[in-house]
Scaffold this motif. Structure first.
Motif, short mmCIF file in Angstrom:
data_model
loop_
_atom_site.label_atom_id
_atom_site.label_comp_id
_atom_site.label_asym_id
_atom_site.label_seq_id
_atom_site.Cartn_x
_atom_site.Cartn_y
_atom_site.Cartn_z
N VAL A 284 7.04 10.51 2.67
CA VAL A 284 7.48 9.96 1.39
C VAL A 284 8.91 10.36 1.09
CG1 VAL A 284 7.02 9.91 -1.09
CG2 VAL A 284 5.13 9.93 0.52
N ARG B 251 0.83 -1.20 0.00
CA ARG B 251 0.00 0.00 0.00
C ARG B 251 0.87 1.26 0.00
NH1 ARG B 251 -2.90 -0.65 4.67
NH2 ARG B 251 -1.39 0.60 5.81
N ASN B 252 1.89 1.28 0.85
CA ASN B 252 2.75 2.45 0.94
C ASN B 252 3.57 2.66 -0.32
OD1 ASN B 252 1.80 2.96 3.51
ND2 ASN B 252 3.53 1.98 4.52
N GLN C 209 3.80 13.32 4.78
CA GLN C 209 3.37 11.93 4.62
C GLN C 209 4.51 10.94 4.84
OE1 GLN C 209 1.86 11.88 0.62
NE2 GLN C 209 -0.17 12.60 1.24
N SER D 267 3.01 7.27 -6.48
CA SER D 267 2.10 8.30 -6.98
C SER D 267 2.57 9.69 -6.58
CB SER D 267 0.70 8.04 -6.43
OG SER D 267 -0.16 9.09 -6.75
N VAL D 268 2.97 9.85 -5.34
CA VAL D 268 3.43 11.16 -4.85
C VAL D 268 4.71 11.57 -5.58
CG1 VAL D 268 4.34 12.38 -2.84
CG2 VAL D 268 2.32 10.95 -2.61
N SER E 255 2.73 1.96 -3.40
CA SER E 255 1.91 2.53 -4.46
C SER E 255 1.63 4.01 -4.17
CB SER E 255 0.61 1.76 -4.63
OG SER E 255 -0.21 1.90 -3.49
N ARG E 256 1.40 4.35 -2.91
CA ARG E 256 1.18 5.76 -2.55
C ARG E 256 2.43 6.57 -2.81
NH1 ARG E 256 1.23 7.12 3.49
NH2 ARG E 256 3.42 7.01 2.96
N ASN E 257 3.59 6.04 -2.39
CA ASN E 257 4.84 6.75 -2.59
C ASN E 257 5.14 6.97 -4.06
OD1 ASN E 257 5.10 6.70 0.17
ND2 ASN E 257 6.71 5.15 0.20
#
Length: 84
Positions: A66, A16-17, A64, A23-24, A19-21
């Motif tokens: 990142v 999960r992290n 966040q 994207s950011v 994919s978020r990272n």
């Protein structure tokens, strides 16, 4: 495969992290490219606007977790040098 319940949870969190990272980081790279493009045009108002947008995105990425705070500060400094 995870051997314990906690290891399985960490594996799920990692996916999960990641994919978020990604994207950011992609958004940050895009905004940096926009700033460079605007900087070549030379319009001070649009350069300032793009620089402020990049600065905001960098601060949010730090919040966040990142990217590291020093990386964000370095990139904001470079962006502000384009502004002047």
């Amino acid at each position: 495969m995870a051997n314990t319940k906690s290891a399985a949870k960490r594996a799920r969190q990692s996916v999960r992290n990641a994919s978020r990272n990604a994207s950011v980081l992609s958004t940050l790279r895009t905004q940096q490219k926009k700033l460079l493009l605007v900087a070549t045009e030379g319009n001070k108002a649009t350069i300032h606007k793009a620089s402020m947008a990049l600065s905001s995105l960098l601060d949010k990425a730090v919040k966040q977790g990142v990217i590291h705070r020093n990386l964000a500060n370095r990139r904001k400094s470079l962006a502000s040098s384009k502004n002047s």
